[in-house]
Design an enzyme around this catalytic site. Structure first.
Site, PDB file in Angstrom:
ATOM      1  N   HIS A 101       0.887  -1.168   0.000  1.00  0.00           N
ATOM      2  CA  HIS A 101       0.000   0.000   0.000  1.00  0.00           C
ATOM      3  C   HIS A 101       0.923   1.216   0.000  1.00  0.00           C
ATOM      4  O   HIS A 101       1.986   1.184   0.621  1.00  0.00           O
ATOM      5  CB  HIS A 101      -0.826   0.113   1.277  1.00  0.00           C
ATOM      6  CG  HIS A 101      -1.700  -1.048   1.599  1.00  0.00           C
ATOM      7  ND1 HIS A 101      -1.230  -2.189   2.195  1.00  0.00           N
ATOM      8  CD2 HIS A 101      -3.048  -1.224   1.448  1.00  0.00           C
ATOM      9  CE1 HIS A 101      -2.247  -3.024   2.373  1.00  0.00           C
ATOM     10  NE2 HIS A 101      -3.350  -2.473   1.929  1.00  0.00           N
ATOM     11  N   ASP A 104       2.325   2.014   3.361  1.00  0.00           N
ATOM     12  CA  ASP A 104       3.268   1.069   3.996  1.00  0.00           C
ATOM     13  C   ASP A 104       4.704   1.522   3.761  1.00  0.00           C
ATOM     14  O   ASP A 104       5.568   1.314   4.588  1.00  0.00           O
ATOM     15  CB  ASP A 104       3.217  -0.335   3.369  1.00  0.00           C
ATOM     16  CG  ASP A 104       1.847  -0.947   3.360  1.00  0.00           C
ATOM     17  OD1 ASP A 104       1.044  -0.604   4.239  1.00  0.00           O
ATOM     18  OD2 ASP A 104       1.595  -1.792   2.468  1.00  0.00           O
TER      19      ASP A 104
HETATM   20  C1  XLS Z   1      -7.410  -6.690   4.353  1.00  0.00           C
HETATM   21  C2  XLS Z   1      -6.975  -6.884   2.980  1.00  0.00           C
HETATM   22  C3  XLS Z   1      -5.846  -5.983   2.534  1.00  0.00           C
HETATM   23  C4  XLS Z   1      -5.710  -5.997   1.051  1.00  0.00           C
HETATM   24  C5  XLS Z   1      -4.942  -4.860   0.487  1.00  0.00           C
HETATM   25  O1  XLS Z   1      -8.135  -7.472   4.919  1.00  0.00           O
HETATM   26  O2  XLS Z   1      -6.647  -8.220   2.792  1.00  0.00           O
HETATM   27  O3  XLS Z   1      -4.668  -6.348   3.170  1.00  0.00           O
HETATM   28  O4  XLS Z   1      -5.139  -7.180   0.601  1.00  0.00           O
HETATM   29  O5  XLS Z   1      -5.463  -3.646   0.863  1.00  0.00           O
END
Ligand code: XLS
Ligand code: NI
Ligand code: NI
Length: 440
Positions: A101, A104
């Site tokens: 993301h 991140d």
């Molecule tokens: C959360 C999601 C997230 C997505 C990406 O539950 O899995 O991590 O994969 O935003």
């Protein structure tokens, strides 16, 4: 460059007889299964957030993770150290891909301008490390759920200022994904849902969400971003009801708003089970609708009703998941992203390696077994035979659209004995077990 994981060296394949926990028992990256290597079949990716950013915080306590980059006090220095650690980690585990993301990899600044420039600085470093280490970006995404501004959603917010902010953030996230050669771009609607319909205009929210996605499609065309757009369904958490509930709900949404030719689906195992489905069900639903895009590899806990994001260790599930992937003709340009985190008590840096090894081996084993099952065909043959009454005579006429109610009624009136055959579920389950146990 500094070494962040001093206690672990490169992990290699030692085979199922090895007792060395720091080795692969089933994942042999360059071994050919069918027409391609395991590496090409599986396309493993590291999730940046769970691996580098998460610190083990939960609702009842602060972080527990021991991470050598944590002694950096400045936020940007910390972001740079994490990025270096990420590439050392991928290199040592022979992971070809990663996913992130925007938030991140770089911290938010005082406003969007500063946040974007933080991102640019880190992306430059990331691009350089990707080239040096020969690593690729499976997908990028925007975090449109953590910051309090997204309290009412991002694309589904009631506040136009927030909608505009989300669009701006998204635009930048697509830019950097393109810059890093991302093969896909994921939309996970973390706050796109509701807590109660008493304060929600669901129709308006869905219309607006579709508007945002159309803008993303237009923008991708404008800048020439060729990556595949993906939506990741999840039925609940953080909101009580998430609009992208499951694969079927996402398909209906995409079709209603004429977005289906631009989007495929990123399916997460733990989200499937939260929706009351198996991982295989969700993958198959996407596959038969030509919408299987990518997988978030993890597993939930059958006794817990939330997204525990555990590393996948259940061979039965990975076998059936890989069975679908093989039937799909592969997962590329998607891959298998470990959207999984180590438990809060597994706080040593070594646990990260042990967890990925477990996940990679479990999927590698699943791939091997699924491949043999498909090659020998006990399940395929059974299913084919099960529907064989539609291969000839009146069955064939139905399939070919030659007859209707009148002919069928006539047939039913004349046909006085209906005979069914057993579905043989237990036999088939036993066959899957046999293939799992036989594979060495
Ligand atoms: C959360 C999601 C997230 C997505 C990406 O539950 O899995 O991590 O994969 O935003
Ligand atoms: Ni996910
Ligand atoms: Ni999840």
């Amino acid at each position: 460059m500094k070494e962040y994981f001093k206690n672990v060296s490169k992990i290699s394949y030692e085979g199922p007889e090895s007792k060395n926990p720091y080795s692969f028992k089933y994942y042999n990256p360059d071994e050919i299964i069918g027409n391609k290597s395991m590496r090409e079949h599986l396309r493993f990716a590291m999730s940046y957030w769970h691996t580098l950013t998460a610190d083990g915080t939960d609702q009842f306590g602060i972080g527990t993770m021991i991470r050598s980059w944590n002694n950096e006090n400045d936020k940007m220095d910390l972001a740079k150290a994490r990025m270096e650690a990420a590439f050392e980690f991928m290199d040592k585990l022979d992971l070809d891909y990663f996913c992130f993301h925007d938030r991140d990899i770089a911290p938010e600044g005082k406003d969007l301008t500063e946040t974007d420039s933080n991102l640019d600085e880190i992306v430059t470093i990331c691009k350089d490390l990707m080239k040096k280490n020969n690593k690729k970006l499976l997908w990028g995404t925007a975090n449109l759920f953590s910051n309090p501004r997204f309290v009412h959603g991002a694309g589904t917010t009631c506040n136009v200022d927030v909608f505009a902010y989300a669009a701006g953030q998204l635009k930048k996230a697509i830019d950097i994904t393109k810059e890093l050669g991302g093969e896909n771009y994921v939309f996970w609607g973390g706050r796109e849902g509701y807590e109660t319909l008493l304060n929600t205009d669901m129709e308006f929210e869905l219309d607006n969400f579709a508007r945002l996605l159309h803008m993303a499609v237009d923008y991708a065309k404008e800048i020439g971003f060729k990556g595949q757009f993906l939506i990741e369904p999840k039925p609940k958490e953080p909101t009580k009801h998430q609009y992208d509930f499951d694969v079927a709900a996402v398909l209906a949404f995409l079709r209603k708003y004429e977005l289906d030719k631009y989007f495929k689906i990123n399916i997460e195992a733990n989200h499937a089970t939260l929706a009351g489905h198996t991982f295989q069900h969700e993958i198959q639903t996407a596959r038969i609708n030509n919408a299987l895009g990518s997988l978030d590899a993890n597993q939930g806990d059958p006794n817990l009703g939330w997204d525990t994001d555990q590393f996948p260790t259940n061979i039965y599930d990975t076998t059936l998941a890989m069975y679908e992937v093989l039937k799909n003709g592969g997962i590329a340009p998607g891959g298998l992203n470990f959207d999984a985190k180590v438990r809060r008590a597994s706080f040593e840096p070594e646990d990260l390696f042990l967890a990925y090894i477990a996940g990679m081996d479990t999927f590698a084993k699943g791939l091997r077994v699924a491949y043999k099952l498909l090659e020998d065909g006990p399940i395929e043959n059974f299913i084919k035979e099960k529907y064989s009454s539609f291969n000839s005579k009146i069955g064939k006429d139905i399939i070919e659209g030659k007859i209707g109610f009148n002919e069928l009624e006539k047939y039913a009136l004349e046909n006085t004995s209906i005979e069914n055959k057993s579905g043989r579920q237990e036999m088939l389950e036993s066959i899957v077990n046999q293939y799992i146990l036989e594979d060495k």
